[in-house]
Motif scaffolding. Structure first.
Motif, short mmCIF file in Angstrom:
data_model
loop_
_atom_site.label_atom_id
_atom_site.label_comp_id
_atom_site.label_asym_id
_atom_site.label_seq_id
_atom_site.Cartn_x
_atom_site.Cartn_y
_atom_site.Cartn_z
N GLN A 1 0.83 -1.20 0.00
CA GLN A 1 0.00 0.00 0.00
C GLN A 1 0.87 1.26 0.00
O GLN A 1 0.57 2.23 -0.69
N GLN A 2 1.96 1.22 0.77
CA GLN A 2 2.86 2.36 0.81
C GLN A 2 3.50 2.59 -0.57
O GLN A 2 3.57 3.72 -1.04
N LYS A 3 3.93 1.52 -1.21
CA LYS A 3 4.52 1.65 -2.54
C LYS A 3 3.52 2.22 -3.55
O LYS A 3 3.85 3.07 -4.37
N ALA A 4 2.28 1.75 -3.48
CA ALA A 4 1.23 2.25 -4.38
C ALA A 4 0.98 3.73 -4.14
O ALA A 4 0.85 4.52 -5.08
N ARG A 5 0.92 4.14 -2.86
CA ARG A 5 0.70 5.55 -2.52
C ARG A 5 1.87 6.40 -3.00
O ARG A 5 1.70 7.46 -3.59
N LEU A 6 3.09 5.92 -2.75
CA LEU A 6 4.27 6.68 -3.16
C LEU A 6 4.39 6.77 -4.68
O LEU A 6 4.82 7.80 -5.20
N LEU A 7 3.99 5.74 -5.39
CA LEU A 7 3.98 5.80 -6.85
C LEU A 7 3.02 6.90 -7.31
O LEU A 7 3.36 7.72 -8.15
N TYR A 8 1.83 6.92 -6.73
CA TYR A 8 0.86 7.96 -7.08
C TYR A 8 1.41 9.34 -6.73
O TYR A 8 1.37 10.27 -7.55
N GLN A 9 1.94 9.50 -5.52
CA GLN A 9 2.45 10.80 -5.09
C GLN A 9 3.67 11.23 -5.90
O GLN A 9 3.90 12.43 -6.07
N GLU B 1 10.16 -0.45 -6.45
CA GLU B 1 9.92 -1.87 -6.12
C GLU B 1 11.08 -2.49 -5.35
O GLU B 1 10.89 -3.44 -4.60
N LYS B 2 12.29 -1.96 -5.53
CA LYS B 2 13.48 -2.54 -4.90
C LYS B 2 13.80 -1.94 -3.53
O LYS B 2 14.67 -2.46 -2.83
N LEU B 3 13.12 -0.86 -3.15
CA LEU B 3 13.44 -0.20 -1.88
C LEU B 3 12.93 -1.02 -0.70
O LEU B 3 11.80 -1.51 -0.72
N ASN B 4 13.76 -1.13 0.33
CA ASN B 4 13.32 -1.80 1.57
C ASN B 4 12.52 -0.82 2.41
O ASN B 4 12.36 0.35 2.05
N ALA B 5 12.02 -1.28 3.55
CA ALA B 5 11.13 -0.46 4.39
C ALA B 5 11.79 0.84 4.84
O ALA B 5 11.18 1.90 4.82
N GLU B 6 13.06 0.78 5.22
CA GLU B 6 13.76 1.98 5.69
C GLU B 6 13.89 3.00 4.56
O GLU B 6 13.65 4.19 4.75
N LEU B 7 14.26 2.53 3.36
CA LEU B 7 14.41 3.44 2.23
C LEU B 7 13.07 3.98 1.76
O LEU B 7 12.97 5.14 1.35
N TYR C 1 12.14 7.93 1.48
CA TYR C 1 11.55 8.51 0.27
C TYR C 1 10.23 9.20 0.61
O TYR C 1 9.96 10.32 0.17
N ASP C 2 9.42 8.54 1.42
CA ASP C 2 8.14 9.10 1.86
C ASP C 2 8.35 10.44 2.54
O ASP C 2 7.69 11.43 2.24
N LYS C 3 9.30 10.49 3.45
CA LYS C 3 9.59 11.72 4.18
C LYS C 3 10.09 12.82 3.24
O LYS C 3 9.66 13.97 3.33
N LEU C 4 10.95 12.45 2.31
CA LEU C 4 11.52 13.44 1.40
C LEU C 4 10.47 14.06 0.48
O LEU C 4 10.47 15.27 0.27
N ILE C 5 9.56 13.26 -0.04
CA ILE C 5 8.61 13.83 -0.99
C ILE C 5 7.37 14.42 -0.31
O ILE C 5 6.62 15.14 -0.95
#
Length: 131
Positions: A35-43, A65-71, A75-79
């Motif tokens: 879900q986080q990956k899908a949200r970040l793709l959209y954002q 798709e290759k990023l682990n949870a920490e990365l 990314y979430d924080k940065l964008i």
């Protein structure tokens, strides 16, 4: 009143200087990695300015798709935390120095991606792939 991360935001608490505005981030409980990956793709695709939309969408297409949870969290924080897309753009292009809180592995990956040393053509966002 909006409640984010145990903070309340009233219109009387908004700073007078626009650069002091901190946009509260919602706490996403029970969000799965998918879900986080899908949200970040959209954002990554729906930014406030075209330049960042192209940078983030092509980065997400190549790396998300290759990023682990920490990365993913970096990314979430940065964008999502900076309130001004131009700030992010200037940090990534090296025009301005980013705050220490955003200097991390994902930032360096994005900065390298922004430099586009392989001279990829990035005239439009990549197509969305459905799995």
């Amino acid at each position: 009143m909006i409640s984010y991360q145990n903070k309340c935001w009233f219109s009387t608490q908004i700073p007078k200087n626009p650069t002091d505005i901190q946009i509260p981030q919602p706490v996403r409980k029970n969000e799965t990695t998918e879900q986080q990956k899908a949200r970040l793709l959209y954002q990554s695709r729906k930014r406030g300015m075209l330049e960042n939309g192209l940078l983030f969408s092509t980065f997400a297409d190549k790396h998300l798709e290759k990023l682990n949870a920490e990365l993913l969290n970096q990314y979430d924080k940065l964008i999502n935390e900076p309130s001004n897309d131009w700030d992010i753009y200037y940090w990534l292009t090296g025009k301005e120095e980013p705050p220490a809180q955003f200097k991390n592995e994902v930032f360096e990956m994005l900065k390298t991606h922004t430099q586009n040393k392989s001279h990829e053509q990035r005239f439009r966002q990549p197509d969305i792939r459905f799995s």
